[in-house]
Design an enzyme around this catalytic site. Structure first.
Site, short mmCIF file in Angstrom:
data_model
loop_
_atom_site.label_atom_id
_atom_site.label_comp_id
_atom_site.label_asym_id
_atom_site.label_seq_id
_atom_site.Cartn_x
_atom_site.Cartn_y
_atom_site.Cartn_z
N PHE A 21 50.34 69.02 13.46
CA PHE A 21 50.22 70.46 13.70
C PHE A 21 51.48 71.19 13.26
O PHE A 21 51.47 72.02 12.35
CB PHE A 21 49.91 70.66 15.19
N LYS A 113 72.17 58.50 7.79
CA LYS A 113 73.52 57.96 7.63
C LYS A 113 73.71 57.37 6.24
O LYS A 113 74.74 57.59 5.59
CB LYS A 113 73.77 56.89 8.69
N TYR A 153 56.80 59.48 27.07
CA TYR A 153 57.16 60.61 26.21
C TYR A 153 58.46 61.25 26.69
O TYR A 153 59.40 61.44 25.89
CB TYR A 153 56.03 61.64 26.24
#
Length: 337
Positions: A21, A113, A153
């Site tokens: 989304f 990095k 989460y």
């Protein structure tokens, strides 16, 4: 004119979760700004339909890949958006959700990095948990259940923030951390279980609109266009600014008020019904965006009525219901923002 002739600075940008989304909106805006964009997605929740209108652009590349595995690319910037973000999706496989946040973050930081690039990590307001401070400033450390059904989460994103700042301290990596508050708009998945998409789909289908609890819990809703502009502005800040930074709309609504607005705009006759509140569901959520205002000069421009009208029109076209009392837009967002 060929987009390659329009490139401004030759920046090559990786967007993980780029078919999702928010990722698809970001890919679109980055291309419009003249960047070369590599969209990386495992299509677990991302959809090819979200990026179909970008596929003919010679500056756009799609890679099917899961960031829990290393990837070797030459890029200048990384936007890390890869992770299921709705409770339905991140709770389906919580172990993989945690792996995406932690192993995926390590892999993306390692890539940045190696190429001496900079990286923006899309964190979340869920790092604040069920907050005891309101509204939530970046200085608040949160009130999070580490063992609940949302923890994969919440804690995964908190760990990812830790990794970003440790990579900065250890390797002087240019990192940016943004904490996203509730965001909505075209290209939301119709079955993602989020409150805006749930209400709109139910209203358009004439189904009962489900309120969890009595609907008195509050949220703040930011339109997708506003959010991704904040991403790009944050990425452009000097290396000494890292965040974390809240991005969201500070206007607060109850869930019941949101449902009533959806009913009003759609003209639906759907009824409101109440179901038990899910475990660890935050009672209130509103960002303090003072830092974004002062550092970026950023604040949302699209308010809820306008954003809902656009989003309802998108879902009406997607579902083919023909029930919305709003004009149907182009499914791309290039003309909607």
């Amino acid at each position: 004119m060929n987009r390659q002739l329009q490139r401004v600075d030759g920046t090559r940008v990786l967007v993980t979760g780029g078919a999702g989304f928010l990722g698809s909106h970001l890919c679109e805006k980055l291309l419009h700004a003249g960047n070369e964009v590599v969209c990386l997605d495992n299509f677990y929740t991302g959809r090819k339909a979200n990026i179909a209108h970008l596929m003919s652009d010679p500056m756009f590349t799609v890679m099917e890949h899961d960031i829990t595995n290393p990837v070797y690319l030459q890029v200048d910037e990384v936007y890390n958006l890869a992770c299921p973000a709705s409770p339905v999706h991140y709770q389906y496989d919580p172990v993989h959700t945690m792996k995406t946040s932690v192993l995926g973050m390590i892999n993306m930081l390692g890539l940045a990095k190696r190429v001496k690039g900079k990286i923006l990590h899309a964190s979340t307001s869920e790092v604040y948990g069920d907050p005891l401070v309101h509204p939530q400033p970046e200085s608040y450390w949160g009130h999070v259940n580490p063992t609940g059904i949302r923890s994969c989460y919440d804690e995964g994103k908190r760990s990812a923030e830790t990794l970003c700042f440790d990579y900065h301290r250890r390797h002087q990596l240019d990192v940016k951390v943004v904490r996203i508050f509730n965001t909505y708009g075209p290209r939301m998945h119709p079955e993602d279980g989020r409150v805006v998409s749930n209400f709109i789909v139910q209203a358009l289908k004439g189904e009962p609109i489900t309120l969890y609890g009595d609907g008195s819990q509050t949220r703040s809703f930011c339109y997708a266009d506003d959010l991704v502009e904040g991403f790009m502005q944050l990425m452009a800040t000097p290396p000494e600014f890292r965040g974390p930074m809240n991005l969201g709309n500070p206007n607060e609504f109850t869930i019941r008020e949101l449902a009533e607005k959806v009913l009003e705009i759609t003209g639906s006759s759907s009824k409101l019904i109440e179901e038990p509140l899910p475990a660890d569901d935050p009672r209130q959520r509103r960002p303090d965006i003072t830092l974004a205002r002062e550092t970026l000069g950023w604040e949302p421009r699209v308010q809820l009525d306008e954003g809902l009208t656009r989003t309802i029109a998108y879902f009406d076209q997607l579902l083919g219901t023909g029930n919305a009392r709003v004009k149907t837009p182009d499914l791309t967002l290039s003309k909607a923002g």
